[in-house]
Write a protein that holds these residues in place. Structure first.
Motif, PDB file in Angstrom:
ATOM      1  N   ILE A  71      45.350  51.203  43.799  1.00 54.74           N
ATOM      2  CA  ILE A  71      46.660  51.452  44.424  1.00 54.74           C
ATOM      3  C   ILE A  71      47.676  50.421  43.945  1.00 54.74           C
ATOM      4  O   ILE A  71      48.812  50.750  43.590  1.00 54.74           O
ATOM      5  CB  ILE A  71      46.516  51.428  45.964  1.00 54.74           C
ATOM      6  N   LEU A  72      47.253  49.142  43.918  1.00 55.31           N
ATOM      7  CA  LEU A  72      48.169  48.092  43.462  1.00 55.31           C
ATOM      8  C   LEU A  72      48.590  48.327  42.011  1.00 55.31           C
ATOM      9  O   LEU A  72      49.769  48.181  41.657  1.00 55.31           O
ATOM     10  CB  LEU A  72      47.505  46.714  43.603  1.00 55.31           C
ATOM     11  N   ALA A 131      29.636  48.885  48.798  1.00 58.44           N
ATOM     12  CA  ALA A 131      30.766  49.390  49.584  1.00 58.44           C
ATOM     13  C   ALA A 131      31.960  48.444  49.462  1.00 58.44           C
ATOM     14  O   ALA A 131      33.105  48.881  49.294  1.00 58.44           O
ATOM     15  CB  ALA A 131      30.366  49.548  51.045  1.00 58.44           C
ATOM     16  N   ILE A 132      31.693  47.145  49.539  1.00 56.93           N
ATOM     17  CA  ILE A 132      32.773  46.152  49.411  1.00 56.93           C
ATOM     18  C   ILE A 132      33.470  46.320  48.061  1.00 56.93           C
ATOM     19  O   ILE A 132      34.702  46.405  47.986  1.00 56.93           O
ATOM     20  CB  ILE A 132      32.219  44.715  49.548  1.00 56.93           C
ATOM     21  N   HIS A 185      38.062  34.300  48.021  1.00 52.97           N
ATOM     22  CA  HIS A 185      38.860  34.965  49.051  1.00 52.97           C
ATOM     23  C   HIS A 185      38.100  34.895  50.364  1.00 52.97           C
ATOM     24  O   HIS A 185      36.887  35.113  50.397  1.00 52.97           O
ATOM     25  CB  HIS A 185      39.143  36.421  48.657  1.00 52.97           C
ATOM     26  N   ILE A 223      35.651  49.447  47.998  1.00 56.29           N
ATOM     27  CA  ILE A 223      36.931  49.297  48.700  1.00 56.29           C
ATOM     28  C   ILE A 223      37.903  48.465  47.861  1.00 56.29           C
ATOM     29  O   ILE A 223      39.085  48.800  47.724  1.00 56.29           O
ATOM     30  CB  ILE A 223      36.695  48.662  50.090  1.00 56.29           C
ATOM     31  N   VAL A 224      37.380  47.389  47.273  1.00 53.31           N
ATOM     32  CA  VAL A 224      38.248  46.527  46.462  1.00 53.31           C
ATOM     33  C   VAL A 224      38.815  47.317  45.276  1.00 53.31           C
ATOM     34  O   VAL A 224      40.012  47.245  44.974  1.00 53.31           O
ATOM     35  CB  VAL A 224      37.483  45.276  45.989  1.00 53.31           C
ATOM     36  N   TYR A 235      39.061  35.889  42.948  1.00 54.56           N
ATOM     37  CA  TYR A 235      38.112  36.990  43.114  1.00 54.56           C
ATOM     38  C   TYR A 235      36.854  36.722  42.286  1.00 54.56           C
ATOM     39  O   TYR A 235      35.733  36.973  42.733  1.00 54.56           O
ATOM     40  CB  TYR A 235      38.718  38.346  42.723  1.00 54.56           C
ATOM     41  N   TRP A 244      39.270  50.518  45.031  1.00 53.85           N
ATOM     42  CA  TRP A 244      40.258  51.480  45.552  1.00 53.85           C
ATOM     43  C   TRP A 244      41.606  50.781  45.799  1.00 53.85           C
ATOM     44  O   TRP A 244      42.665  51.241  45.343  1.00 53.85           O
ATOM     45  CB  TRP A 244      39.704  52.100  46.847  1.00 53.85           C
ATOM     46  N   MET A 245      41.578  49.655  46.498  1.00 50.89           N
ATOM     47  CA  MET A 245      42.822  48.950  46.819  1.00 50.89           C
ATOM     48  C   MET A 245      43.548  48.487  45.556  1.00 50.89           C
ATOM     49  O   MET A 245      44.765  48.564  45.448  1.00 50.89           O
ATOM     50  CB  MET A 245      42.531  47.737  47.714  1.00 50.89           C
ATOM     51  N   MET A 246      42.763  47.997  44.593  1.00 46.34           N
ATOM     52  CA  MET A 246      43.392  47.477  43.383  1.00 46.34           C
ATOM     53  C   MET A 246      43.918  48.608  42.503  1.00 46.34           C
ATOM     54  O   MET A 246      44.882  48.424  41.760  1.00 46.34           O
ATOM     55  CB  MET A 246      42.407  46.580  42.625  1.00 46.34           C
ATOM     56  N   ILE A 261      41.101  42.742  38.579  1.00 45.64           N
ATOM     57  CA  ILE A 261      40.136  42.692  39.684  1.00 45.64           C
ATOM     58  C   ILE A 261      39.245  43.935  39.657  1.00 45.64           C
ATOM     59  O   ILE A 261      38.057  43.853  39.968  1.00 45.64           O
ATOM     60  CB  ILE A 261      40.865  42.508  41.031  1.00 45.64           C
TER      61      ILE A 261
END
Ligand code: NA
Ligand code: NA
Lengths: 174, 319, 429
Positions: free
Chosen positions: A101-102, A90-91, A69, A94-95, A64, A97-99, A139
């Motif tokens: 969750i992880l 925006a990218i 990636h 989103i990253v 990253y 947000w996803m991380m 990340i």
């Protein structure tokens, strides 16, 4: 600061190289054991799997940072500079947000597996699930740093998105 | 919801029970969840409950399913004993030479022993509710080399699960134990990386292993169980009546699965013989010799687990 | 249907604005999950699925073969293999392309997964073609497409998965896969012949004398021995496919250090770092695809397929063609093994009702599934080829399209004419 980060990531790279080395050593040893001593190690497979998991999760952080990636940049490349900044933010959003969750999910799994162990090695499950927390949080930090760069640095967005030069690449080509 | 959750017969009000397992739908336990369990739950609840089954690990492997049912993302799972490190009593499912035969195992896991263990299990894992114990499989050895008696194990290479109990059995019989992932087992047997493996005949048939094996030695050294486990807060959120319907259906399904499983053993044996395999049932003397040779494995288990003597005695006493 | 549409819209939208594909897969799963409500977006289950996608012994073949390729490049094995291949095809236009296609077919009889074989061969063949003057992206596209033969030529992981799920003989599937593997190779040669005409690359070196050829052969003997060792070792059961990767690493180390003396220890370490980094990128992507597969399953994919097919039972040929088109479309976003696992149990009753042979179906079905490996947005083989060849994702798509279209046409032809598979299968069993 950058220098310290470079050293840290060099450390990660050395670590994942060692993990790959261990995986190779153990797998090769098992082939040898099977023919020479007609036996095998029960624990070797689990250690190889543990190394592989760490390799992937730590390598993901490193990738990253270096923008390695895989992605499609056709749209960003054709957008105007202002739109590029919006897309880039925006990218990163989103990253993050996803991380998040992880990070949260891995923390839950680690807590759940606190007293659980892998069968052959007795390796604690929370140390496996916990690597997701490390990857997620790292990340998020990298993405936040990217966001700050958009507002502070004058670097064009496409330059921020470009894969960092891989010092190893030259060897592979020639 | 917009997805399959709204597909019940009663116009969108049905509660969906996702059931996950790691078998393909031909396994007796997977089959009864598709059949008896689903039918009974949907019928008796008057359509207020809908059952959706997900086989072959499409919702995850056993560890994922266990994690899922604990944190409530999957309502119900049918799994083996992945929790045996955290709760060693579940090692009982992998205990070697515990039963006289499969009928005996059925009597144990559809009777009082199961009821007592349910209470202890739910105390240990209050976020789940164990409902029933069904058959996993009675493990047999298969090989490409002659395997018709106790002495034939010597020098053979067997793929065993990466679990000290299983590996210990093979090694005490004079074989070498190799750890090979299940996905590579077929080609490892075909090319001869290993000579044999141990699994229930149901797996030998369903995974196609009979195509690359010549001998089956029906040792039944381990008769493992599959547990039907529900998420506790999901269950507690239902009406008393719905909970009873689910529990009774799960228990009826387990009984049915044991009967189906016992019937399927004869069918599987016949099928394997028809495919040209040599299937040998150990004589009583051979069985005793197998037990004696692998006694160190059991002794070690007994020494490491203080609960085990009492429980194994109790199980052996079941008629 | 709505959920699936949303899923695809989120996925393609996120990829289009430049979100790395792995993160876009997580995003479309979570976003679809929000529409489903309930526990679908529980972070723990997403994290567990991601871990499940990572924890795979079979996939260890990936870093092993990647490293083997790096070591072969750095140790001088690759250059000797190129010199050797040049003796035969150097003056044919696009010669190395044909070498690539046949190397893939040969390697396909060793490994059962296109991802693994692309990792192994890509790291060797793409730099080799690029060094000889071929366009790098075109070379990567060729290598990606040519490797689809891996899971068709036995052994094959998808055939085993399908055989188990459908309850048909894996050996019959394996034998039945040989003819389509040959067709695929022919299709690849035809397209490469057309594509490479424009570039017109051929070796300008004078034809080597017999003595020179013999020297090149002897010099390259050690390098040539590696595929032989792997082939014989796998066939005779000395090691498994995963272990073969390690054997290749050890062999390349020994030859590179002690025989050719071109490999130095620091380079071995650089190779380890490079192999580990690349594997991490590909594996993280594979793991996020696992998460997305889980969400496609719970968002109702199985039910949609059944509803679509019911009217077609009376017309088996039409059913075959429709099914294959569905699979090709599903394959845009789904990985092979999850699709087979999800669809097979749904389809078997339909196929039995329509009277379609399950072995024949399985072979065409697996081929159609495998084509998803090189179709964007989720094309694991494309990703590996990009990583191995150091090519960008946008660059590889155009070169791959002609192959993908021709291969899809082959799928439709096989769906229309069962004897193309069943007749050769009859000779073999
Ligand atoms: Na193959
Ligand atoms: Na695709």
């Amino acid at each position: 600061m950058t220098n310290a980060m470079d050293k840290l990531f060099r450390g990660i790279q050395i670590l994942i190289a060692i993990f790959l080395g261990i995986m190779i050593l153990l797998t090769f040893l098992n082939v040898i054991m099977r023919y020479v001593f007609s036996s095998g190690f029960v624990w070797s497979e689990e250690i190889a799997r543990i190394c592989f998991i760490y390799l992937v999760y730590l390598g993901t952080i490193d990738a990253y940072r270096d923008n390695r990636h895989l992605g499609v940049e056709m749209l960003v490349a054709r957008a105007k500079p202002g739109a590029q900044r919006v897309l880039y933010l925006a990218i990163q959003g989103i990253v993050i947000w996803m991380m998040a969750i992880l990070t949260i999910g891995s923390f839950t799994l680690a807590k759940q597996g606190l007293r659980d162990k892998w069968v052959a090695t007795g390796y604690p499950v929370f140390l496996i699930a916990g690597i997701g927390v490390v990857t997620g949080a790292s990340i998020i930090l990298l993405a936040l740093a990217n966001v700050i760069k958009v507002f502070t640095a004058k670097t064009p967005i496409l330059e921020l998105m470009a894969p960092k030069d891989d010092p190893d690449a030259e060897f592979a080509v020639e | 919801g917009l997805g399959p959750a709204s597909s019940g017969d009663s116009g969108g009000a049905a509660t969906v029970i996702k059931v996950g397992d790691n078998w393909n739908q031909t396994h007796p336990m997977a089959a009864v969840m598709d059949g008896l369990f689903k039918e009974q739950v949907e019928e008796k609840s008057g359509g207020t409950l809908t059952v959706e089954t997900y086989h072959s690990g499409t919702l995850g492997n056993e560890a994922d399913l266990w994690a899922g049912v604990r944190n409530g993302t999957i309502e119900m799972v049918v799994i083996g004993t992945v929790m045996n490190q955290e709760y060693p009593t579940m090692l009982i499912s992998d205990w070697p030479w515990l039963y006289r035969d499969v009928e005996h195992a059925k009597a144990v896991w559809t009777g009082e022993v199961a009821e007592e263990l349910n209470v202890a299990f739910n105390e240990k894992f209050p976020e789940t509710r164990i409902l029933a114990w069904g058959p996993n499989s009675a493990r047999t050895f298969t090989s490409n080399k002659k395997l018709e008696g106790v002495d034939d194990f010597v020098g053979q290479k067997f793929r065993m699960p990466a679990n000290p109990i299983h590996v210990g059995l093979a090694e005490n019989l004079g074989a070498s134990a190799q750890v090979i992932p299940l996905g590579e087992l077929f080609s490892a047997l075909e090319t001869g990386v290993v000579d044999g493996q141990d699994n229930g005949m149901v797996t030998v048939v369903s995974e196609g292993l009979y195509e690359v094996q010549k001998y089956v030695y029906e040792t039944n050294h381990i008769i493992a169980t599959l547990e039907v486990i529900a998420n506790e807060s999901f269950m507690a959120g239902l009406t008393e009546e719905q909970q009873t319907i689910i529990t009774e259906a799960a228990q009826a399904a387990a009984v049915q699965a044991w009967d189906d499983y016992i019937a399927s053993i004869a069918k599987d044996r016949e099928f394997l013989v028809g495919e040209g395999l040599t299937v040998t049932t150990p004589s009583e003397a051979d069985r005793q010799a197998l037990i004696t040779k692998t006694q160190p494995v059991v002794d070690k288990l007994l020494a490491e687990n203080d609960w085990a003597q009492e429980l194994t005695d109790k199980i052996r006493a079941v008629k | 249907m709505l959920l699936l549409t949303l899923f695809l819209v989120y996925l393609i939208g996120a990829i289009a604005i430049g979100v790395p594909i792995a993160f876009a897969l997580l995003f479309c799963s979570v976003a679809t999950g929000l529409h489903m409500g309930g526990t679908a977006t529980n972070p723990a289950i997403i994290s567990a699925q991601l871990m499940r996608g990572t924890d795979s012994v079979t996939m260890m073949a990936l870093p092993f073969f990647v490293l083997a390729g790096e070591l072969m490049n750095r140790g001088g094995l690759t250059t000797r293999l190129i010199s050797f291949a040049n003796i035969f095809v150097g003056r044919v236009r696009g010669g190395l392309g044909y070498v690539t296609i046949f190397a893939c077919l040969m390697f396909a009889s060793l490994v059962g997964s296109a991802v693994a074989s692309t990792a192994a061969l890509g790291a060797i063949l793409i730099p080799m073609m690029a060094n000889s003057g071929y366009n790098r992206a075109k070379s990567a596209g060729l290598v990606a497409s040519a490797n689809l033969v891996s899971p068709i030529m036995p052994p094959s992981v998808p055939f085993i998965v399908y055989g188990v799920a459908a309850g048909v003989s894996i050996k019959s599937l394996f034998m039945g896969g040989i003819a389509p593997a040959v067709y695929l190779t022919a299709v690849m040669c035809i397209i490469w012949f057309i594509v490479s005409r424009k570039d017109n690359i051929r070796s300008t070196d004078p034809r080597p004398t017999a003595a020179e050829a013999a020297k090149i052969f002897l010099d390259g003997l050690w390098a040539l021995l590696l595929p032989v060792i792997i082939l014989v070792g796998l066939r005779s059961g000395v090691f498994t496919a995963t272990e073969a990767g390690v054997v290749a690493v050890v062999y390349a180390l020994i030859v590179g250090i002690f025989v050719y003396r071109e490999l130095k220890l620091p380079e071995v370490f650089t190779g380890l770092v490079s192999g580990a980094k690349m594997s991490a990128v590909v594996m993280f992507l594979a793991a996020t695809a696992q998460v997305a597969g889980y969400f496609m399953t719970i968002s109702g994919l199985p039910k949609i397929v059944i509803a679509l097919l019911e009217p077609l039972v009376e017309r088996p040929t039409l059913l075959m063609v429709v099914l294959m088109v569905i699979v090709l479309v599903v394959g845009l976003a789904m990985d092979v093994v999850p699709t087979i696992l999800i669809l097979t149990p749904i389809l078997v009753p339909v196929l039995n009702a329509a009277g379609i042979d399950l072995v024949y179906f399985g072979i065409v079905f697996v081929l159609a599934n495998v084509l998803g490996l090189t179709s964007p947005p989720v094309g694991p083989v494309l990703n590996v080829a990009c990583a191995a060849g150091r090519v960008k994702m946008d660059e590889i798509i155009a070169p791959v399209i002609p192959y993908w279209l021709a291969q899809s046409a082959l799928v439709v032809v096989l769906a229309l004419f069962p004897p193309l598979i069943m007749v050769p299968l009859g000779w073999l069993v």
